[in-house]
Design a protein around this motif. Structure first.
Motif, PDB file in Angstrom:
ATOM      1  N   GLU A   1      22.731   1.565  -9.986  1.00  0.00           N
ATOM      2  CA  GLU A   1      22.807   0.968  -8.659  1.00  0.00           C
ATOM      3  C   GLU A   1      23.727   1.776  -7.743  1.00  0.00           C
ATOM      4  O   GLU A   1      23.432   1.967  -6.564  1.00  0.00           O
ATOM      5  N   LYS A   2      24.840   2.246  -8.293  1.00  0.00           N
ATOM      6  CA  LYS A   2      25.747   3.083  -7.501  1.00  0.00           C
ATOM      7  C   LYS A   2      25.085   4.418  -7.165  1.00  0.00           C
ATOM      8  O   LYS A   2      25.288   4.978  -6.093  1.00  0.00           O
ATOM      9  N   LEU A   3      24.302   4.932  -8.104  1.00  0.00           N
ATOM     10  CA  LEU A   3      23.597   6.192  -7.875  1.00  0.00           C
ATOM     11  C   LEU A   3      22.578   6.037  -6.747  1.00  0.00           C
ATOM     12  O   LEU A   3      22.418   6.932  -5.904  1.00  0.00           O
TER      13      LEU A   3
ATOM     14  N   LEU B   1      20.675   7.529  -1.796  1.00  0.00           N
ATOM     15  CA  LEU B   1      19.700   7.073  -0.809  1.00  0.00           C
ATOM     16  C   LEU B   1      20.355   6.529   0.458  1.00  0.00           C
ATOM     17  O   LEU B   1      19.676   6.242   1.427  1.00  0.00           O
ATOM     18  N   GLY B   2      21.673   6.370   0.429  1.00  0.00           N
ATOM     19  CA  GLY B   2      22.371   5.927   1.625  1.00  0.00           C
ATOM     20  C   GLY B   2      22.184   4.460   1.936  1.00  0.00           C
ATOM     21  O   GLY B   2      22.359   4.037   3.086  1.00  0.00           O
TER      22      GLY B   2
ATOM     23  N   ASP C   1      21.209  12.723 -18.555  1.00  0.00           N
ATOM     24  CA  ASP C   1      19.794  12.341 -18.565  1.00  0.00           C
ATOM     25  C   ASP C   1      19.509  11.235 -17.557  1.00  0.00           C
ATOM     26  O   ASP C   1      18.438  11.204 -16.936  1.00  0.00           O
ATOM     27  N   LEU C   2      20.450  10.318 -17.373  1.00  0.00           N
ATOM     28  CA  LEU C   2      20.270   9.268 -16.372  1.00  0.00           C
ATOM     29  C   LEU C   2      20.110   9.872 -14.978  1.00  0.00           C
ATOM     30  O   LEU C   2      19.233   9.475 -14.206  1.00  0.00           O
ATOM     31  N   ILE C   3      20.971  10.852 -14.671  1.00  0.00           N
ATOM     32  CA  ILE C   3      20.913  11.483 -13.347  1.00  0.00           C
ATOM     33  C   ILE C   3      19.623  12.273 -13.173  1.00  0.00           C
ATOM     34  O   ILE C   3      18.938  12.173 -12.144  1.00  0.00           O
ATOM     35  N   LEU C   4      19.256  13.064 -14.187  1.00  0.00           N
ATOM     36  CA  LEU C   4      18.041  13.865 -14.087  1.00  0.00           C
ATOM     37  C   LEU C   4      16.793  12.995 -13.972  1.00  0.00           C
ATOM     38  O   LEU C   4      15.880  13.276 -13.183  1.00  0.00           O
ATOM     39  N   ASP C   5      16.745  11.918 -14.757  1.00  0.00           N
ATOM     40  CA  ASP C   5      15.590  11.017 -14.691  1.00  0.00           C
ATOM     41  C   ASP C   5      15.509  10.329 -13.334  1.00  0.00           C
ATOM     42  O   ASP C   5      14.416  10.129 -12.794  1.00  0.00           O
TER      43      ASP C   5
END
Length: 242
Positions: free
Chosen positions: A184-186, A191-192, A219-223
């Protein structure tokens, strides 16, 4: 990692940091209340109020940044008065009386138990068993000398006795706590905008895929970057497509 000053502040026994300010990797003794970031001095400092601790501030921070519990702003119908807590002998009893107010209970039942689990740590992360008078002399809400009670229950009804139990709870429910909160923070960062209900299915799909790698951050970030959710806002990056 500790140096002599931190080892003294944290009250960590049985370690052998190098003399002086140099940080040294040390092995914590069995049963130590340390380890991880949740009870480090920096985090305990930013979740304190002036020179006193606050179960509410720490509980709200944990809810919004680790546990993915969305705590709304206090409703307009919250009364401006404070319940009579003169009969309460401990800070825990004061908060229990406060939670009897119907307008306060729904949120504070989630906030307070988690916040109280961190009351064994002072404003700088030092371990303590009793409340003391703040250095400025400002009157603390907790009776001086009273024993700190960190026991409680999660909103799921699971017992909490210390920060270690909070850590165990997160490990037991990773997708419903830290992993979900991280995604959710990502979403908000990339996405702003805050994560929305419409994003729920995409976030749950990312969590299912993350199980295969035991929720590795990389992997979370890449996915996420390769997901349709990311490309809704960033449709063209170097000519790439989902």
């Amino acid at each position: 990692y500790l140096n002599e000053n931190l080892a003294g502040l944290y009250g960590v026994q049985g370690t052998r940091p190098k003399p002086g300010k140099q940080m040294t990797l040390v092995n914590l003794p069995k049963g130590s209340d340390r380890g991880g970031i949740l009870n480090q001095g920096a985090l305990m400092r930013i979740t304190s109020v002036v020179d006193d601790t606050s179960p509410v501030v720490r509980g709200v921070w944990m809810a919004g940044n680790i546990l993915s519990l969305h705590i709304p702003e206090p409703p307009n119908n919250v009364p401006d008065f404070i319940p009579d807590t003169r009969a309460a002998k401990t800070l825990k009893q004061q908060f229990l009386l406060h939670r009897k107010l119907e307008a306060c209970a729904s949120c504070h039942e989630k906030i307070d138990p988690i916040g109280f689990a961190f009351e064994s740590y002072g404003t700088a992360g030092e371990f303590r068993t009793h409340y003391t008078v703040p250095k400025t002399g400002r009157s603390s809400k907790a009776p001086t000398g009273s024993v700190i009670d960190t026991s409680g229950f999660t909103f799921r009804g699971e017992t909490i006795r210390s920060v270690q139990d909070v850590k165990s709870y997160i490990l037991k429910h990773p997708e419903e706590t830290f992993v979900k909160c991280f995604l959710e923070k990502l979403v908000a960062y990339t996405l702003g905008r805050p994560a929305q209900f419409a994003d729920r299915a995409a976030i749950e799909a990312l969590m299912r895929d993350a199980r295969k790698t035991n929720y590795a951050t990389r992997d979370l970030i890449l996915d996420f970057v390769a997901s349709e959710l990311f490309y809704q806002t960033h449709p063209k990056i170097d000519g790439a497509t989902p």
